[in-house]
Write a protein that holds these residues in place. Structure first.
Motif, mmCIF file in Angstrom:
data_model
loop_
_atom_site.group_PDB
_atom_site.id
_atom_site.type_symbol
_atom_site.label_atom_id
_atom_site.label_comp_id
_atom_site.label_asym_id
_atom_site.label_seq_id
_atom_site.Cartn_x
_atom_site.Cartn_y
_atom_site.Cartn_z
ATOM 1 N N VAL A 41 0.866 -1.181 0.000
ATOM 2 C CA VAL A 41 0.000 0.000 0.000
ATOM 3 C C VAL A 41 0.899 1.226 0.000
ATOM 4 O O VAL A 41 2.094 1.134 0.285
ATOM 5 N N LYS A 42 0.306 2.341 -0.313
ATOM 6 C CA LYS A 42 1.079 3.582 -0.352
ATOM 7 C C LYS A 42 0.775 4.479 0.820
ATOM 8 O O LYS A 42 1.675 5.096 1.400
ATOM 9 N N HIS A 43 -0.502 4.555 1.201
ATOM 10 C CA HIS A 43 -0.925 5.502 2.232
ATOM 11 C C HIS A 43 -1.293 4.772 3.524
ATOM 12 O O HIS A 43 -2.028 3.779 3.499
ATOM 13 N N VAL A 44 -0.777 5.278 4.624
ATOM 14 C CA VAL A 44 -1.112 4.724 5.935
ATOM 15 C C VAL A 44 -1.435 5.870 6.886
ATOM 16 O O VAL A 44 -0.963 7.005 6.709
ATOM 17 N N THR A 45 -2.243 5.570 7.900
ATOM 18 C CA THR A 45 -2.466 6.539 8.971
ATOM 19 C C THR A 45 -2.004 5.924 10.281
ATOM 20 O O THR A 45 -2.037 4.698 10.460
ATOM 21 N N GLY A 46 -1.594 6.768 11.181
ATOM 22 C CA GLY A 46 -1.179 6.320 12.503
ATOM 23 C C GLY A 46 -1.339 7.443 13.504
ATOM 24 O O GLY A 46 -1.703 8.564 13.146
ATOM 25 N N ARG A 47 -1.044 7.133 14.769
ATOM 26 C CA ARG A 47 -1.300 8.093 15.842
ATOM 27 C C ARG A 47 -0.058 8.531 16.602
ATOM 28 O O ARG A 47 -0.116 9.493 17.363
ATOM 29 N N ALA B 202 -6.235 15.364 26.469
ATOM 30 C CA ALA B 202 -7.141 14.441 25.798
ATOM 31 C C ALA B 202 -8.180 15.184 24.960
ATOM 32 O O ALA B 202 -8.549 14.733 23.869
ATOM 33 N N GLN B 203 -8.652 16.299 25.464
ATOM 34 C CA GLN B 203 -9.667 17.053 24.719
ATOM 35 C C GLN B 203 -9.109 17.584 23.402
ATOM 36 O O GLN B 203 -9.855 17.698 22.422
ATOM 37 N N VAL B 204 -7.837 17.890 23.365
ATOM 38 C CA VAL B 204 -7.209 18.318 22.108
ATOM 39 C C VAL B 204 -6.995 17.119 21.193
ATOM 40 O O VAL B 204 -7.344 17.136 20.009
ATOM 41 N N ARG B 205 -6.434 16.029 21.732
ATOM 42 C CA ARG B 205 -6.109 14.856 20.920
ATOM 43 C C ARG B 205 -7.362 14.210 20.326
ATOM 44 O O ARG B 205 -7.341 13.725 19.199
ATOM 45 N N HIS B 206 -8.445 14.231 21.084
ATOM 46 C CA HIS B 206 -9.656 13.521 20.663
ATOM 47 C C HIS B 206 -10.789 14.475 20.309
ATOM 48 O O HIS B 206 -11.961 14.144 20.492
ATOM 49 N N ASP B 207 -10.437 15.643 19.798
ATOM 50 C CA ASP B 207 -11.445 16.602 19.342
ATOM 51 C C ASP B 207 -12.217 15.977 18.174
ATOM 52 O O ASP B 207 -11.674 15.764 17.095
ATOM 53 N N ARG B 208 -13.480 15.695 18.402
ATOM 54 C CA ARG B 208 -14.255 14.901 17.441
ATOM 55 C C ARG B 208 -14.378 15.590 16.086
ATOM 56 O O ARG B 208 -14.205 14.954 15.030
ATOM 57 N N ASN C 185 -11.038 9.179 17.508
ATOM 58 C CA ASN C 185 -12.041 9.675 18.450
ATOM 59 C C ASN C 185 -12.357 8.563 19.443
ATOM 60 O O ASN C 185 -12.218 7.380 19.125
ATOM 61 N N LEU C 186 -12.789 8.947 20.615
ATOM 62 C CA LEU C 186 -13.167 7.966 21.620
ATOM 63 C C LEU C 186 -14.631 7.590 21.457
ATOM 64 O O LEU C 186 -15.379 8.213 20.701
ATOM 65 N N ARG C 187 -15.039 6.577 22.198
ATOM 66 C CA ARG C 187 -16.455 6.242 22.231
ATOM 67 C C ARG C 187 -17.225 7.416 22.822
ATOM 68 O O ARG C 187 -16.745 8.104 23.728
ATOM 69 N N ALA C 188 -18.426 7.642 22.318
ATOM 70 C CA ALA C 188 -19.188 8.846 22.667
ATOM 71 C C ALA C 188 -19.351 9.026 24.166
ATOM 72 O O ALA C 188 -19.344 10.152 24.682
ATOM 73 N N THR C 189 -19.491 7.942 24.885
ATOM 74 C CA THR C 189 -19.707 7.996 26.341
ATOM 75 C C THR C 189 -18.666 8.850 27.041
ATOM 76 O O THR C 189 -18.982 9.578 27.998
ATOM 77 N N PHE C 190 -17.427 8.790 26.579
ATOM 78 C CA PHE C 190 -16.331 9.418 27.313
ATOM 79 C C PHE C 190 -16.273 10.938 27.131
ATOM 80 O O PHE C 190 -15.572 11.627 27.869
ATOM 81 N N TYR C 191 -17.027 11.454 26.185
ATOM 82 C CA TYR C 191 -17.077 12.911 26.020
ATOM 83 C C TYR C 191 -18.064 13.537 26.999
ATOM 84 O O TYR C 191 -17.895 14.693 27.400
ATOM 85 N N ASP C 192 -19.080 12.811 27.373
ATOM 86 C CA ASP C 192 -20.134 13.373 28.213
ATOM 87 C C ASP C 192 -20.110 12.853 29.643
ATOM 88 O O ASP C 192 -20.842 13.365 30.501
#
Length: 416
Positions: free
Chosen positions: A180-186, A391-397, A209-216
């Motif tokens: 493959v040519k394109h990959v994503t990572g964290r 976390a709020q910056v890293r996982h900004d939906r 993004n995290l599961r929705a539960t963890f934002y609220d």
């Protein structure tokens, strides 16, 4: 734009709509799937295998789902039919872009082998090449002999068999990465490992993004945390390092006899325990921790959020890990965190500011880190506040979703 996802399970929301069972893992995919399904100029389809009586091509949750019969065996092992199934999906859906989520299973490799004239992007979920190398989690040969149980041996469920399977899957992963040519990572870690396999890859940084539960969910608060409790993630095999954490807890117990370790796994029933589970249960007894370890069973997202909110500390003791979902969720809740300085976890915490690191095998250091947090409420509050901000910056939906769309658009434009 028509986007085809290659996934390793039926998405949880889709499974619910179709009254099917599915895995607890992969929850991070749900938020992106929902956003794509609700974007007017995008059509999303998924392809996977599941324990169904017959192949399905069905709409659910705004997503077209190609679900093929065969379940785990078809996911784990190469089969000529898998390429034929991939071709069926390509002909039926005619995607503009293919997004493969993970290299763990045969389905992604089968799609790559077809070499369709369609851009492919791979999102790495776990670097199997490194996981296979570290699979035993530091257990010596003598200790691995203790991780033996005849029923597990007959079912090929011993760690040695799991390591062999992991090595086979790692070879498949390397094939995918080389084709493959394109990959994503964290993280810088997954980038370095993937480029070591194929230096020609185009790497796109893309946070989950995290599961929705963890934002609220309610945030952690020292005033309501249950003192001297430690929460860890699911730890049912050697790589996850539960044996290291238990040795640390035994040291912590000398200072805090009421220390409690909560594990989201089975209840220790010997009738259902695998070989590593039985080793862990013996270790708990040998270390005098029978009254200090609580198996709380598999947890929903809401259950995990509540466990994290109540915990005094969260520990991820893995021998190798990507951007640990457990630690990311703990940071969003604000639970003071400690993790081994391994793999992609090195990008998560800021040492002494939003959490602690320790060297994986050094359980005395891990014990000291836990004790430091039990001793110091101000330090816990500092870690909690900073972890939430990070976390709020890293996982900004919304930002992360825009980033995903930008990756798709850039790859499509490149093809033109």
């Amino acid at each position: 734009m028509k986007v085809l996802w290659i996934v390793n399970m039926v998405l949880p929301d889709v499974a619910g709509a179709l009254n099917m069972k599915t895995s607890y893992s992969g929850g991070w995919l749900v938020d992106y799937a929902n956003k794509l399904a609700n974007t007017t100029d995008i059509e999303l389809a998924t392809m996977t295998y599941a324990n169904v009586d017959h192949d399905l091509d069905t709409m659910a949750c705004g997503i077209r789902n190609f679900i093929f019969a065969g379940g785990g065996k078809r996911l784990l092992f190469d089969n000529p039919q898998t390429e034929k199934d991939c071709r069926k999906v390509l002909d039926a859906f005619q995607p503009d872009i293919i997004h493969i989520h993970g290299t763990e299973y045969a389905i992604g490799a089968a799609m790559v082998k077809l070499q369709p004239d369609i851009p492919i992007v791979l999102t790495i979920q776990g670097i199997l090449t490194r996981i296979a190398e570290e699979y035993y989690g530091g257990l010596s040969f003598a200790e691995r002999l203790k991780v033996f149980y005849w029923k597990s041996a007959l079912r090929l469920k011993l760690p040695v068999f799991s390591k062999i399977l992991m090595k086979m899957n790692a070879e498949r992963e390397q094939f995918v990465l080389r084709n493959v040519k394109h990959v994503t990572g964290r993280t810088d870690w997954d980038k370095s490992v993937m480029l070591s396999i194929n230096p020609e890859l185009v790497y796109h940084r893309f946070n989950y993004n995290l599961r929705a539960t963890f934002y609220d969910a309610p945030k952690w608060d020292i005033a309501t945390a249950e003192r001297h409790t430690v929460y860890t993630g699911a730890a049912t095999y050697t790589l996850k390092g539960l044996h290291i954490l238990l040795r640390a807890i035994a040291i912590v117990k000398r200072r805090y006899p009421d220390v409690c370790l909560r594990i989201p796994a089975n209840n220790g029933d010997y009738k259902t325990a695998n070989a590593y589970d039985r080793y862990i249960l013996r270790l708990i007894s040998q270390l005098g921790l029978t009254d200090n370890v609580c198996f709380v069973g598999r947890q929903s997202a809401e259950g995990v959020a509540e466990m994290l909110r109540k915990a005094h500390v969260c520990v991820v003791p893995s021998a190798i890990e990507g951007a640990s979902a457990t630690m990311c969720e703990a940071m969003m809740i604000g639970t003071p965190g400690i993790c081994s300085y391994r793999g992609g976890m090195t990008d998560l915490l800021h040492e002494g500011e939003s959490g602690f690191y320790y060297d994986f095998p050094e359980y005395p250091m891990l014990a000291e880190r836990i004790i430091s947090l039990f001793d110091d409420d101000e330090l816990c509050v500092k870690f909690s506040k900073n972890a939430i901000q990070n976390a709020q910056v890293r996982h900004d939906r919304d930002r992360n979703y825009r980033q995903l769309l930008d990756i798709y658009n850039r790859i499509r434009m490149e093809k033109r």
